[in-house]
Write an enzyme that holds these catalytic residues in place. Structure first.
Site, PDB file in Angstrom:
ATOM      1  CD  GLU A  90      -2.685  -7.106   1.317  1.00 20.14           C
ATOM      2  OE1 GLU A  90      -1.749  -6.466   1.829  1.00 20.14           O
ATOM      3  OE2 GLU A  90      -3.451  -6.610   0.484  1.00 20.14           O
ATOM      4  CG  HIS A  91      -0.601 -11.862   4.718  1.00 19.33           C
ATOM      5  ND1 HIS A  91      -0.282 -12.028   6.051  1.00 19.33           N
ATOM      6  CD2 HIS A  91      -1.750 -11.129   4.706  1.00 19.33           C
ATOM      7  CE1 HIS A  91      -1.200 -11.426   6.805  1.00 19.33           C
ATOM      8  NE2 HIS A  91      -2.096 -10.868   6.006  1.00 19.33           N
ATOM      9  CB  SER A  94      -1.463  12.856  18.969  1.00 18.37           C
ATOM     10  OG  SER A  94      -2.577  12.535  19.779  1.00 18.37           O
ATOM     11  N   GLY A 145      -6.515   1.529  12.169  1.00 18.76           N
ATOM     12  CA  GLY A 145      -7.144   0.224  12.132  1.00 18.76           C
ATOM     13  C   GLY A 145      -7.842  -0.098  10.836  1.00 18.76           C
ATOM     14  CB  SER A 157       0.238   1.475   6.389  1.00 20.05           C
ATOM     15  OG  SER A 157       1.494   1.187   6.951  1.00 20.05           O
ATOM     16  CB  SER A 158      -2.728   4.759  10.674  1.00 21.96           C
ATOM     17  OG  SER A 158      -2.943   3.682  11.576  1.00 21.96           O
ATOM     18  CG  ASP A 170       2.438  -1.744   5.562  1.00 20.63           C
ATOM     19  OD1 ASP A 170       2.035  -2.125   4.451  1.00 20.63           O
ATOM     20  OD2 ASP A 170       1.982  -2.174   6.636  1.00 20.63           O
TER      21      ASP A 170
END
Length: 386
Positions: free
Chosen positions: A37-38, A71, A126, A130-131, A176
């Site tokens: 992560e990061h 959408s 959210g 990674s939507s 992502d």
């Protein structure tokens, strides 16, 4: 995002809305980051996998320059813009992501022109899955084919990163979209974020009788917010003081010397990235030798580092991780950019029910809203459906 229409249903909905059949339907998955992560924007190593939750787009090119977007979720309604006037200031809500992709392609000299697009997705928003990148990757896969642009996956990764960085305003790396575009069923993606080289590493949870559980805390986060940007700035500051191109170039043996040159907060940020890179490398070795059941301690150590050194966890994530571990998960950690979102708990199949129950009870005891808990599996990357 809860709607889920198959390709035929989405095409039929498209025709009812836009009055003509789409040229095709494409999909791209969300992702879970198993560990790392990061580290991506620090040119390091990550180990994500594409998941069996996807964004799907039905698209038809137009003969004019009008772009129409709709959408199946929310109440934003039909958005209409001109392809010649795309700008960050005019985009709202989810439309930032497809419009950002089209803008980024324009910056490369590819002018797609007008199109109609209908989006459906079941990647939770959210939740740290990674939507947004799933939308971007579905769109760029569709446009790359429809416009005969000839972009390979590496080029699509960089184009969607530019959309995120310069149009959406989120200073993200390449993890992502790499997972969404280059993932494979039954595998995690070992990605070198400096070279974009990948290696597919088998991740057969079923054979190991393990279930990857996602615990969506329902604490929403945004990469465009200040916390993510400030962590990236800390990493860049640390790299500058240490005289390296990126924190990828700092090893564990360099940390003692770095402690004397950095302020305490910057040192903690640097220490997380350096040790997280090492955990990714160790996880790959463990997966290739001992299998997924043996990576639990690395997941646990990763969460502790994100909680204490990088300070991107939150009380809900910590409760989710601790409850899952206590109820039998072999390892658990927050996944994604932090400040909310989801945790992943690698859970023995025999303990799945008790882990789900324990997390729910722990949230109730803490006075938190109920989390959403669901299983995922490594899935294929972006593709055309119809």
């Amino acid at each position: 995002m809860t709607p889920r229409l198959d390709a035929g249903q989405l095409a039929a909905r498209f025709q009812s809305v836009f009055g003509a059949a789409p040229d095709g339907v494409w999909q791209a998955p969300g992702r879970v980051n198993l560990i790392g992560e990061h580290t991506d924007y620090n040119e390091g190593f990550v180990l994500p996998f594409a998941i069996n939750r996807t964004a799907r787009v039905a698209v038809r090119r137009r003969s004019d320059s009008t772009i129409r977007l709709l959408s199946t979720f929310g109440n934003q309604g039909l958005t209409t813009v001109d392809a010649g006037s795309l700008s960050r200031g005019t985009a709202r809500g989810w439309t930032k992501y497809p419009l950002g992709v089209l803008w980024a392609l324009q910056q490369r000299g590819l002018h797609v022109g007008g199109l109609d697009l209908l989006l459906d997705s079941d990647v939770p928003r959210g939740a740290g899955l990674s939507s947004s990148h799933a939308i971007e990757c579905a769109v760029i896969t569709a446009v790359n084919e429809l416009a005969a642009a000839g972009l390979d996956t590496r080029e699509m990764v960089l184009a969607t990163q530019r959309a995120e960085n310069d149009f959406v305003g989120a200073p993200t790396g390449i993890m992502d979209q790499s997972a969404s575009l280059r993932g494979a069923a039954g595998h995690v993606l070992f990605l070198d974020c400096r070279s974009q080289d990948i290696r597919l590493v088998p991740f057969d949870a079923d054979s190991a009788r393990l279930v990857p559980l996602v615990i969506d805390t329902k604490v929403s986060h945004s990469h465009a917010g200040g916390g993510y940007a400030s962590r990236r700035a800390s990493c860049e500051r640390g790299a500058g003081i240490l005289g390296v191109k990126a924190l990828r170039d700092v090893g564990p043996d360099d940390l003692d010397a770095a402690a004397g040159r950095l302020d305490p907060e910057t040192f903690r940020r640097v220490r997380h990235v350096v040790t997280e890179n090492e955990r990714v490398l160790q996880a790959v070795k463990v997966l290739e030798t001992a299998g997924p059941a043996a990576i639990g301690p690395l997941l646990d150590a990763s969460h502790a580092s994100m909680r204490d050194d990088f300070e991107i966890s939150c009380p809900e994530l910590d409760v989710a991780v601790e409850a899952a571990r206590s109820a039998g998960a072999v390892g658990a950690r927050m996944t994604g950019g932090g400040f909310g979102g989801s945790a992943i708990a690698l859970t023995p199949a025999a303990a799945e029910r008790q882990v789900r129950a324990a997390v729910g009870l722990a949230f109730a005891a803490a006075g938190y809203a109920p989390p959403e808990i669901f299983s995922v599996r490594p899935a294929a990357g972006a593709m055309r459906l119809a």
